[in-house]
Design an enzyme around this catalytic site. Structure first.
Site, PDB file in Angstrom:
ATOM      1  N   GLY A 191      42.666  40.196  37.814  1.00 22.00           N
ATOM      2  CA  GLY A 191      41.449  40.062  38.601  1.00 22.00           C
ATOM      3  C   GLY A 191      40.478  41.204  38.404  1.00 22.00           C
ATOM      4  O   GLY A 191      39.256  41.026  38.540  1.00 22.00           O
ATOM      5  N   ASN A 203      46.433  39.330  32.273  1.00 17.88           N
ATOM      6  CA  ASN A 203      47.878  39.363  32.013  1.00 17.88           C
ATOM      7  C   ASN A 203      48.675  38.494  32.981  1.00 17.88           C
ATOM      8  O   ASN A 203      49.841  38.739  33.254  1.00 17.88           O
ATOM      9  CB  ASN A 203      48.388  40.807  32.078  1.00 17.88           C
ATOM     10  CG  ASN A 203      48.247  41.414  33.465  1.00 17.88           C
ATOM     11  OD1 ASN A 203      47.381  41.017  34.238  1.00 17.88           O
ATOM     12  ND2 ASN A 203      49.104  42.373  33.784  1.00 17.88           N
ATOM     13  N   GLU A 204      48.033  37.448  33.513  1.00 14.58           N
ATOM     14  CA  GLU A 204      48.654  36.623  34.545  1.00 14.58           C
ATOM     15  C   GLU A 204      50.010  36.054  34.139  1.00 14.58           C
ATOM     16  O   GLU A 204      50.926  35.964  34.968  1.00 14.58           O
ATOM     17  CB  GLU A 204      47.713  35.481  34.939  1.00 14.58           C
ATOM     18  CG  GLU A 204      46.627  35.876  35.930  1.00 14.58           C
ATOM     19  CD  GLU A 204      45.451  36.576  35.289  1.00 14.58           C
ATOM     20  OE1 GLU A 204      44.475  36.850  35.993  1.00 14.58           O
ATOM     21  OE2 GLU A 204      45.516  36.858  34.072  1.00 14.58           O
ATOM     22  N   LEU A 255      44.146  40.966  41.746  1.00 12.04           N
ATOM     23  CA  LEU A 255      44.382  40.315  43.032  1.00 12.04           C
ATOM     24  C   LEU A 255      45.581  40.937  43.737  1.00 12.04           C
ATOM     25  O   LEU A 255      46.592  41.241  43.108  1.00 12.04           O
ATOM     26  CB  LEU A 255      44.610  38.815  42.830  1.00 12.04           C
ATOM     27  CG  LEU A 255      43.504  38.054  42.099  1.00 12.04           C
ATOM     28  CD1 LEU A 255      43.838  36.570  42.044  1.00 12.04           C
ATOM     29  CD2 LEU A 255      42.153  38.271  42.755  1.00 12.04           C
TER      30      LEU A 255
END
Length: 280
Positions: free
Chosen positions: A131, A154-155, A86
């Site tokens: 994303g 890996n947010e 994202l």
């Protein structure tokens, strides 16, 4: 056959759509021998997913589906990146309406990828975090090119939380325990480990090899009833599809409220500054 009726009523099968203008961030090629469409993301430098790229991708996937293409291969025209995920700049804002528009584009594009009625495979030819990993996971089959690049959600490393529909797809591929550890740590995996975990289905020596293996996957359905295949796929994926459809507003509100918080916005600011310093 309720699901099939829902698909038809929603225009997923019978509705014709046309992409009126040339896409800005996507390159399209057609394999005339197999009737397989290759959709290559081409937003430099790293295929960050913004509203425009997501909207183009959704429209082109629906066009391929409604044109009765045999299948779709999703890949990248960039040499070392599938998608960096994202677009941080879409989230680095306190403008509520902008955040809502962005998240709805993410939701709608994911629903399109995840519920596509024709076979779809991903030729993952480079790095694919967050994303980008979600896009690849949401296809039916993933072939990843060998090398130093990585894939995974890996947010948490960015101070962001992967929503339920990210997490559930992850769990469905690599199992609950491995997904739990990976999500908490924000782990990203090299191709060999991704294959071992089941996050990808095959490895390839280069992009062309990956595309050929994706074609082989799609062509493996030549002698399978298209209708039977489609209904089976939607049955298998329907719980999560329906969950998001019913909870889109709540999911959007959760995203907007979290991203708007000063702590998260400050974390995004620091990350953007870090990226700028790396470029210098």
């Amino acid at each position: 056959m309720i699901i099939l009726k829902t698909l038809i009523a929603g225009g997923q099968i019978c509705l014709k759509r046309f992409y009126a203008t040339s896409p800005k961030f996507i390159e399209i090629t057609q394999d005339n021998n197999t009737d397989i469409k290759i959709i290559s993301m081409a937003r430099k430098p790293v295929n960050s997913l913004n509203v425009e790229l997501l909207s183009e991708l959704k429209a082109l996937l629906l066009e391929a589906q409604n044109s009765r293409n045999k299948g779709v291969i999703l890949t990248s025209s960039l040499p070392t990146v599938f998608s960096a995920g994202l677009d941080i700049m879409e989230m680095f804002t306190t403008d509520k309406e902008k955040l809502i528009d962005f998240w709805q584009a993410v939701q709608d594009t994911w629903l399109t990828v995840y519920s596509l009625t024709i076979p779809i495979a991903a030729a993952v030819n480079g790095s694919s975090p967050a994303g980008g990993c979600l896009l690849a996971m949401s296809t039916e089959y993933r072939v990843m090119v060998e090398g130093k690049h990585t894939i995974g959600l890996n947010e948490t490393q960015l101070g962001i939380v992967a929503p339920k529909w990210f997490r559930d797809v992850y769990v469905s591929l690599i199992g609950y325990r491995q997904a739990e550890l990976a999500l908490l740590r924000g782990t990203i995996f090299k191709p060999e480990k991704a294959l071992q975990l089941g996050l990808v289905d095959e490895l390839a020596k280069d992009k062309m090899d990956a595309i050929e293996k994706c074609k082989n996957y799609i062509l493996s359905y030549d002698n399978i009833s298209g209708l039977g295949r489609t209904v089976t796929k939607i049955h298998l994926r329907n719980d999560l599809i329906e969950w998001l459809k019913k909870n889109k507003k709540a999911d959007t509100d959760n995203f907007v409220n979290y991203i708007q918080s000063p702590k998260v916005q400050n974390g995004l600011k620091l990350y953007i500054e870090h990226l700028k310093q790396k470029k210098q």
